[in-house]
Design a protein around this motif. Sequence first.
Motif, PDB file in Angstrom:
ATOM      1  N   VAL A  24       0.848  -1.197   0.000  1.00 10.65           N
ATOM      2  CA  VAL A  24       0.000   0.000   0.000  1.00 10.65           C
ATOM      3  C   VAL A  24       0.886   1.252   0.000  1.00 10.65           C
ATOM      4  CG1 VAL A  24      -1.788   1.282   1.228  1.00 10.65           C
ATOM      5  CG2 VAL A  24      -1.889  -1.225   1.127  1.00 10.65           C
ATOM      6  N   LYS A  26       0.061   4.440  -0.858  1.00  6.15           N
ATOM      7  CA  LYS A  26      -0.611   5.750  -0.753  1.00  6.15           C
ATOM      8  C   LYS A  26       0.230   6.738   0.046  1.00  6.15           C
ATOM      9  CE  LYS A  26      -3.326   4.434   3.308  1.00  6.15           C
ATOM     10  NZ  LYS A  26      -4.537   3.746   3.772  1.00  6.15           N
ATOM     11  N   ASN A  47      -5.425   4.404  -2.391  1.00  4.11           N
ATOM     12  CA  ASN A  47      -6.806   4.627  -1.959  1.00  4.11           C
ATOM     13  C   ASN A  47      -7.459   5.856  -2.583  1.00  4.11           C
ATOM     14  OD1 ASN A  47      -5.398   6.493  -0.456  1.00  4.11           O
ATOM     15  ND2 ASN A  47      -6.752   6.314   1.319  1.00  4.11           N
ATOM     16  N   ILE A  71      -7.920   0.387  -3.328  1.00  7.93           N
ATOM     17  CA  ILE A  71      -8.388  -0.194  -2.066  1.00  7.93           C
ATOM     18  C   ILE A  71      -9.282   0.763  -1.292  1.00  7.93           C
ATOM     19  CG2 ILE A  71      -6.396  -1.747  -1.878  1.00  7.93           C
ATOM     20  CD1 ILE A  71      -5.210   0.196   0.186  1.00  7.93           C
ATOM     21  N   MET A 155     -13.646  -8.166   0.558  1.00  6.68           N
ATOM     22  CA  MET A 155     -12.630  -7.392   1.284  1.00  6.68           C
ATOM     23  C   MET A 155     -13.242  -6.864   2.573  1.00  6.68           C
ATOM     24  SD  MET A 155     -11.835  -3.920   1.937  1.00  6.68           S
ATOM     25  CE  MET A 155     -10.853  -2.601   1.262  1.00  6.68           C
ATOM     26  N   MET A 157     -12.189  -4.542   6.472  1.00  6.14           N
ATOM     27  CA  MET A 157     -11.259  -3.868   7.388  1.00  6.14           C
ATOM     28  C   MET A 157     -11.760  -4.061   8.798  1.00  6.14           C
ATOM     29  SD  MET A 157     -10.460  -0.188   5.768  1.00  6.14           S
ATOM     30  CE  MET A 157      -9.062   0.494   6.620  1.00  6.14           C
ATOM     31  N   MET A 199      -3.858  -5.697   7.591  1.00  9.50           N
ATOM     32  CA  MET A 199      -3.052  -4.498   7.358  1.00  9.50           C
ATOM     33  C   MET A 199      -1.818  -4.604   8.270  1.00  9.50           C
ATOM     34  SD  MET A 199      -6.421  -1.968   7.404  1.00  9.50           S
ATOM     35  CE  MET A 199      -5.455  -0.550   7.800  1.00  9.50           C
ATOM     36  N   SER A 200      -1.043  -3.525   8.348  1.00  3.53           N
ATOM     37  CA  SER A 200       0.198  -3.605   9.135  1.00  3.53           C
ATOM     38  C   SER A 200      -0.031  -4.135  10.550  1.00  3.53           C
ATOM     39  CB  SER A 200       0.868  -2.236   9.215  1.00  3.53           C
ATOM     40  OG  SER A 200       1.382  -1.884   7.960  1.00  3.53           O
ATOM     41  N   ARG A 215      -2.995  -6.282   2.783  1.00  2.13           N
ATOM     42  CA  ARG A 215      -2.737  -4.925   2.254  1.00  2.13           C
ATOM     43  C   ARG A 215      -1.869  -4.194   3.271  1.00  2.13           C
ATOM     44  NH1 ARG A 215      -8.334  -5.474   2.846  1.00  2.13           N
ATOM     45  NH2 ARG A 215      -8.113  -3.895   4.459  1.00  2.13           N
ATOM     46  N   ILE A 216      -0.581  -4.106   2.989  1.00  4.41           N
ATOM     47  CA  ILE A 216       0.341  -3.591   4.004  1.00  4.41           C
ATOM     48  C   ILE A 216       1.043  -2.321   3.533  1.00  4.41           C
ATOM     49  CG2 ILE A 216       2.351  -4.166   5.427  1.00  4.41           C
ATOM     50  CD1 ILE A 216       1.481  -7.050   5.397  1.00  4.41           C
ATOM     51  N   GLY A 217       0.909  -1.270   4.326  1.00  2.00           N
ATOM     52  CA  GLY A 217       1.506   0.013   3.989  1.00  2.00           C
ATOM     53  C   GLY A 217       2.661   0.366   4.902  1.00  2.00           C
ATOM     54  N   SER A 218       2.354   0.816   6.118  1.00  2.00           N
ATOM     55  CA  SER A 218       3.401   1.409   6.973  1.00  2.00           C
ATOM     56  C   SER A 218       4.523   0.439   7.345  1.00  2.00           C
ATOM     57  CB  SER A 218       2.792   2.062   8.212  1.00  2.00           C
ATOM     58  OG  SER A 218       1.593   1.476   8.571  1.00  2.00           O
ATOM     59  N   ARG A 224       3.051   7.299   7.280  1.00  2.00           N
ATOM     60  CA  ARG A 224       2.547   8.220   6.260  1.00  2.00           C
ATOM     61  C   ARG A 224       2.475   9.625   6.826  1.00  2.00           C
ATOM     62  NH1 ARG A 224      -0.322   3.560   5.299  1.00  2.00           N
ATOM     63  NH2 ARG A 224      -1.847   4.032   6.903  1.00  2.00           N
TER      64      ARG A 224
HETATM   65  C1  LIG Z   1      -4.034   2.472   4.192  1.00  2.00           C
HETATM   66  C2  LIG Z   1      -4.747   1.204   4.006  1.00  2.00           C
HETATM   67  C3  LIG Z   1      -4.124  -0.034   4.281  1.00  2.00           C
HETATM   68  C4  LIG Z   1      -2.711  -0.165   4.828  1.00  2.00           C
HETATM   69  O1  LIG Z   1      -2.608   0.349   6.101  1.00  2.00           O
HETATM   70  P1  LIG Z   1      -1.270   0.135   6.997  1.00  2.00           P
HETATM   71  O2  LIG Z   1      -1.769   0.187   8.370  1.00  2.00           O
HETATM   72  O3  LIG Z   1      -0.371   1.265   6.655  1.00  2.00           O
HETATM   73  O4  LIG Z   1      -0.679  -1.171   6.629  1.00  2.00           O
HETATM   74  C5  LIG Z   1      -4.850  -1.183   4.049  1.00  2.00           C
HETATM   75  N1  LIG Z   1      -6.103  -1.150   3.562  1.00  2.00           N
HETATM   76  C6  LIG Z   1      -6.735   0.011   3.294  1.00  2.00           C
HETATM   77  C7  LIG Z   1      -8.123  -0.028   2.769  1.00  2.00           C
HETATM   78  C8  LIG Z   1      -6.083   1.218   3.496  1.00  2.00           C
HETATM   79  O5  LIG Z   1      -6.716   2.363   3.219  1.00  2.00           O
END
Ligand SMILES: *Cc1c(COP(=O)(O)O)cnc(C)c1O
Length: 231
Positions: A24, A26, A47, A71, A155, A157, A199-200, A215-218, A224
């Motif tokens: 991820v 973004k 996103n 996403i 999907m 969250m 996620m993270s 879905r892994i971002g940080s 961010r």
């Molecule tokens: C930002 C986001 C993520 C990733 O989040 P992290 O906590 O940074 O891993 C995953 N899914 C969605 C829908 C997001 O908006």
Amino acid sequence: MVEIVKNIEGIRSRLPMSVELVAVSKTHPVEYILEAYSCGQRIFGENKVQEMDQKHEALKDSCPDIKWHLIGHLQTNKVKYITSYVDMIHSVDSLKLLQEIDKHAKKDGRVIKCLFEMHIASEETKFGLDRDELVQILESQEFKLLQNVKICGLMGMASNTDDTEKVRMEMRSLKETFDFVKKNYFAKDLDFREISMGMSSDWKIAIQEGSTMVRIGSTIFGKRIYAVNSK
Ligand SMILES: *Cc1c(COP(=O)(O)O)cnc(C)c1O
């Protein structure tokens, strides 16, 4: 300095073969994406339509095999900007949106992979469908007419909380809804197989609960930093 390659390799070493990693990206610059690309990462999650468009434009010649996954929440009036290139949309939360994706995908001569976003968290603010709303869509005549979208799964969250048992229960409910929908509507459809969750903060739990896409971002790209006045 963010050690992107090291972070990705660390996650990969703990992911079962059957689980895909969506990086991820973004809010992060194109240079970060290129670094992840250099160690074989191909799926990137964004996103926001405008940001994904800009990154796609910047990278489409040098990295034509990147798969862009949307996403975040998608407004129907923005669908037309992404249907020519987006690989998968994780956030389908209405029939109207799905019809719009189908219409523009058709114009672009494509079939777009979609996931239905389910509301599993207790927080009111999160988007998504409940099971009854999803069933209503799946049983509608309008749904059966769509030809340029490919429904690949669900999907969700989980709540943003330290209560890991709560997170686990929410994820389990998504898996149960997936199994119910698979059995009743997609039993013979091999493409209906994805559960995008994790996620993270919670991807390890997500894998235990049956996720096929995290879905892994940080954890990959670092914290961010959001500009003032933007979300
Ligand atoms: C930002 C986001 C993520 C990733 O989040 P992290 O906590 O940074 O891993 C995953 N899914 C969605 C829908 C997001 O908006």
